[in-house]
Write a protein that holds these residues in place. Structure first.
Motif, PDB file in Angstrom:
ATOM      1  N   VAL A  18      25.598  38.194  37.781  1.00  0.00           N
ATOM      2  CA  VAL A  18      26.124  37.825  36.464  1.00  0.00           C
ATOM      3  C   VAL A  18      27.632  37.587  36.504  1.00  0.00           C
ATOM      4  N   GLY A  19      28.256  37.828  37.652  1.00  0.00           N
ATOM      5  CA  GLY A  19      29.689  37.585  37.803  1.00  0.00           C
ATOM      6  C   GLY A  19      30.093  37.770  39.249  1.00  0.00           C
ATOM      7  N   ALA A  20      31.103  37.022  39.689  1.00  0.00           N
ATOM      8  CA  ALA A  20      31.540  37.098  41.083  1.00  0.00           C
ATOM      9  C   ALA A  20      33.053  36.925  41.170  1.00  0.00           C
ATOM     10  N   LEU A  21      33.652  37.601  42.135  1.00  0.00           N
ATOM     11  CA  LEU A  21      35.087  37.501  42.416  1.00  0.00           C
ATOM     12  C   LEU A  21      35.266  37.769  43.892  1.00  0.00           C
ATOM     13  N   ASP A  22      36.059  36.951  44.585  1.00  0.00           N
ATOM     14  CA  ASP A  22      36.199  37.123  46.027  1.00  0.00           C
ATOM     15  C   ASP A  22      37.474  36.470  46.535  1.00  0.00           C
ATOM     16  N   THR A  23      37.774  36.721  47.792  1.00  0.00           N
ATOM     17  CA  THR A  23      38.985  36.172  48.404  1.00  0.00           C
ATOM     18  C   THR A  23      38.914  34.665  48.546  1.00  0.00           C
ATOM     19  N   HIS A  24      37.714  34.118  48.611  1.00  0.00           N
ATOM     20  CA  HIS A  24      37.568  32.668  48.723  1.00  0.00           C
ATOM     21  C   HIS A  24      37.945  31.972  47.428  1.00  0.00           C
ATOM     22  N   SER A  25      37.724  32.645  46.292  1.00  0.00           N
ATOM     23  CA  SER A  25      37.958  32.010  44.999  1.00  0.00           C
ATOM     24  C   SER A  25      39.153  32.594  44.246  1.00  0.00           C
ATOM     25  N   GLY A  26      40.042  33.293  44.959  1.00  0.00           N
ATOM     26  CA  GLY A  26      41.310  33.644  44.328  1.00  0.00           C
ATOM     27  C   GLY A  26      41.530  35.091  43.968  1.00  0.00           C
ATOM     28  N   LEU A  27      40.909  36.046  44.661  1.00  0.00           N
ATOM     29  CA  LEU A  27      41.205  37.457  44.427  1.00  0.00           C
ATOM     30  C   LEU A  27      42.693  37.717  44.659  1.00  0.00           C
ATOM     31  N   GLU A  28      43.372  38.294  43.660  1.00  0.00           N
ATOM     32  CA  GLU A  28      44.811  38.532  43.742  1.00  0.00           C
ATOM     33  C   GLU A  28      45.098  39.858  44.442  1.00  0.00           C
ATOM     34  N   VAL A  29      46.062  39.810  45.359  1.00  0.00           N
ATOM     35  CA  VAL A  29      46.480  40.989  46.117  1.00  0.00           C
ATOM     36  C   VAL A  29      47.992  41.118  45.978  1.00  0.00           C
ATOM     37  N   ASP A  30      48.506  42.339  45.691  1.00  0.00           N
ATOM     38  CA  ASP A  30      49.954  42.462  45.515  1.00  0.00           C
ATOM     39  C   ASP A  30      50.672  42.510  46.854  1.00  0.00           C
ATOM     40  N   GLY A  78      49.547  44.896  49.524  1.00  0.00           N
ATOM     41  CA  GLY A  78      48.158  44.840  49.973  1.00  0.00           C
ATOM     42  C   GLY A  78      47.186  45.575  49.078  1.00  0.00           C
ATOM     43  N   ASN A  79      47.602  45.878  47.836  1.00  0.00           N
ATOM     44  CA  ASN A  79      46.736  46.601  46.910  1.00  0.00           C
ATOM     45  C   ASN A  79      46.020  45.634  45.968  1.00  0.00           C
ATOM     46  N   ILE A  80      44.850  46.055  45.499  1.00  0.00           N
ATOM     47  CA  ILE A  80      44.100  45.256  44.540  1.00  0.00           C
ATOM     48  C   ILE A  80      43.690  46.121  43.358  1.00  0.00           C
ATOM     49  N   GLU A  81      43.540  45.480  42.222  1.00  0.00           N
ATOM     50  CA  GLU A  81      42.989  46.119  41.029  1.00  0.00           C
ATOM     51  C   GLU A  81      42.105  45.094  40.338  1.00  0.00           C
ATOM     52  N   ILE A  82      40.884  45.506  39.999  1.00  0.00           N
ATOM     53  CA  ILE A  82      39.902  44.618  39.367  1.00  0.00           C
ATOM     54  C   ILE A  82      39.355  45.310  38.135  1.00  0.00           C
ATOM     55  N   ILE A  83      39.310  44.592  37.036  1.00  0.00           N
ATOM     56  CA  ILE A  83      38.705  45.100  35.818  1.00  0.00           C
ATOM     57  C   ILE A  83      37.312  44.490  35.653  1.00  0.00           C
ATOM     58  N   LEU A  84      36.326  45.333  35.395  1.00  0.00           N
ATOM     59  CA  LEU A  84      34.967  44.898  35.105  1.00  0.00           C
ATOM     60  C   LEU A  84      34.736  45.116  33.612  1.00  0.00           C
ATOM     61  N   SER A  85      34.483  44.042  32.891  1.00  0.00           N
ATOM     62  CA  SER A  85      34.310  44.147  31.448  1.00  0.00           C
ATOM     63  C   SER A  85      33.569  42.928  30.924  1.00  0.00           C
ATOM     64  N   ARG A  86      33.059  43.049  29.700  1.00  0.00           N
ATOM     65  CA  ARG A  86      32.403  41.912  29.059  1.00  0.00           C
ATOM     66  C   ARG A  86      33.422  40.954  28.457  1.00  0.00           C
ATOM     67  N   GLN A  87      34.588  41.471  28.092  1.00  0.00           N
ATOM     68  CA  GLN A  87      35.646  40.641  27.525  1.00  0.00           C
ATOM     69  C   GLN A  87      36.607  40.201  28.628  1.00  0.00           C
ATOM     70  N   PRO A  88      37.120  38.974  28.572  1.00  0.00           N
ATOM     71  CA  PRO A  88      38.062  38.499  29.594  1.00  0.00           C
ATOM     72  C   PRO A  88      39.273  39.414  29.702  1.00  0.00           C
ATOM     73  N   HIS A  89      39.826  39.475  30.918  1.00  0.00           N
ATOM     74  CA  HIS A  89      40.967  40.343  31.184  1.00  0.00           C
ATOM     75  C   HIS A  89      41.929  39.618  32.109  1.00  0.00           C
ATOM     76  N   GLU A  90      43.210  39.840  31.908  1.00  0.00           N
ATOM     77  CA  GLU A  90      44.211  39.219  32.786  1.00  0.00           C
ATOM     78  C   GLU A  90      44.099  39.778  34.195  1.00  0.00           C
ATOM     79  N   GLY A  91      44.539  38.981  35.151  1.00  0.00           N
ATOM     80  CA  GLY A  91      44.496  39.409  36.545  1.00  0.00           C
ATOM     81  C   GLY A  91      43.088  39.285  37.109  1.00  0.00           C
ATOM     82  N   ASN A  92      42.761  40.151  38.045  1.00  0.00           N
ATOM     83  CA  ASN A  92      41.432  40.133  38.658  1.00  0.00           C
ATOM     84  C   ASN A  92      40.402  40.651  37.656  1.00  0.00           C
TER      85      ASN A  92
END
Length: 377
Positions: free
Chosen positions: A140-152, A155-169
């Motif tokens: 139902v949703g995908a995020l990956d390094t091929h399609s633009g996963l943001e890394v600071d 070398g750290n990452i933060e991803i929000i999983l939610s039904r509403q859109p969220h800034e960043g990953n």
């Protein structure tokens, strides 16, 4: 409503099954019945395949107990490994480090950690599973390094999983989302570092884990048995179909692969090898498209990857030796013919196999042919 009528008969039945021991008998009976998948008429009946089949069911049971019992609390999620060196499902990729966390689509979650140095890092939110009647594990949703996963910068990452859109990953989820699946893909396990990840439910407001709920546990144990049955049946059906066209690698139904939890950046091929002792299967790709990775692997009949920790049973973009024209030739046989990219069938005269393009800019179909070992150089 009459006083004698319970407001929740399903809960009453589950509690009764817990108290009487019927729940455990039912669980054991379901696992016993699933053994018929190993005894299917079309499955190889030699001692090696039969023993691997029984071991396979024990492995599926271990995976399912983690999935539905030990790591099932969506309020307090944790990553576990749903497929690994000694528990394998559906042509598990030897280049992958798989992780999974159970979640509840009604809530928001955050994944944090370090990116590591793996060639590919992908996250998929899924609904459904192999324990359900349709066997679908829908993305139902995908995020990956091929399609633009943001890394600071650190070398750290933060991803929000939610039904509403969220800034960043942001990894979109739906109300019926049950888990997040992580694929970390190595080019070289010896030199690359895996991402280190943790997951938490947001807005938990200091809540603590509740004691084990007997009614919920009944549901979990029943789901465990259903998963073992559903998974064993699904991939035995696959192997039966592949066996009809031996020593070929046709493209899979990509849409169907996605319904079963496949990565949308991967193009899959599945097939079946069946070789005499003096034969080899030669797989060739005349050109290698620009891609994050590609690989080819051997599996047993039950679609478990063969022993990749100690034996060369797969080859990928990094480990392959290429032809002068840029193409690649892979050789599968029981004995080493002294060729580049030889893969060992580890005592299996037959079994399943898989080829993948990962993040490829175009698709090049591999070609297969059977030759005598004496013809190879």
């Amino acid at each position: 409503m009459p006083e004698s009528m319970s407001p929740n008969p399903a809960a009453d039945e589950a509690l009764s099954a817990v108290m009487s021991g019927e729940l455990w008998s039912e669980f054991c009976d379901q696992l016993k019945a699933t053994g018929q998948q190993i005894l299917r008429e079309e499955a190889p009946g030699d001692p090696l395949h039969r023993a691997e089949g029984w071991r396979y069911l024990t492995r599926l049971t271990r995976i399912a107990l983690d999935m539905f019992v030990e790591c099932a609390d969506g309020d307090f999620p944790s990553f576990y490994r749903p497929s690994h060196e000694t528990a394998k499902i559906g042509a598990d990729n030897p280049d992958n480090y798989y992780q999974r966390a159970e979640i509840n689509g009604a809530y928001d979650y955050r994944i944090t950690g370090t990116r590591g140095s793996v060639a590919y890092l992908g996250f998929i939110a899924i609904a459904g599973g192999y324990e359900e009647e349709d066997g679908n594990m829908r993305s139902v949703g995908a995020l990956d390094t091929h399609s633009g996963l943001e890394v600071d910068a650190n070398g750290n990452i933060e991803i929000i999983l939610s039904r509403q859109p969220h800034e960043g990953n942001w990894l979109p989820i739906t109300e019926n989302t049950v888990a997040v699946l992580v694929r970390q893909t190595y080019l070289d396990r010896k030199t690359e570092r895996a991402a280190e990840l943790k997951i938490e439910r947001l807005h938990r407001n200091g809540a603590k884990p509740a004691p084990l709920d007997p009614v919920a546990f009944a549901r979990q144990l029943r789901s465990t048995a259903a998963f073992v049955k559903g998974t064993a049946t699904l991939f035995a059906d696959w192997a039966e179909g592949f066996k009809q066209h031996p020593n070929t690698l046709p493209a899979a139904d990509q849409e169907y692969c996605q319904k079963l939890g496949g990565d949308p950046n991967i193009y899959y091929y599945h097939g079946y090898f069946n070789l005499a002792d003096d034969e080899a299967l030669v797989i060739e790709a005349d050109e290698i498209p620009d891609c994050d990775n590609w690989n080819f692997q051997l599996n047993n009949y039950w679609m478990e990857s063969l022993e990749y920790r100690y034996v060369d049973i797969h080859v990928n973009k990094h480990t392959a030796k290429y032809r002068p024209d840029g193409g690649v030739r892979i050789v599968v046989s029981a004995r080493d013919p002294g060729c580049d990219n030889w893969l060992d069938t580890t005592g299996h005269r037959e079994g399943t196999m898989a080829f993948r393009w990962i993040g490829a800019d175009r698709i090049v179909d591999p070609r297969c042919r059977v030759v005598k070992l004496s013809e190879l150089s």
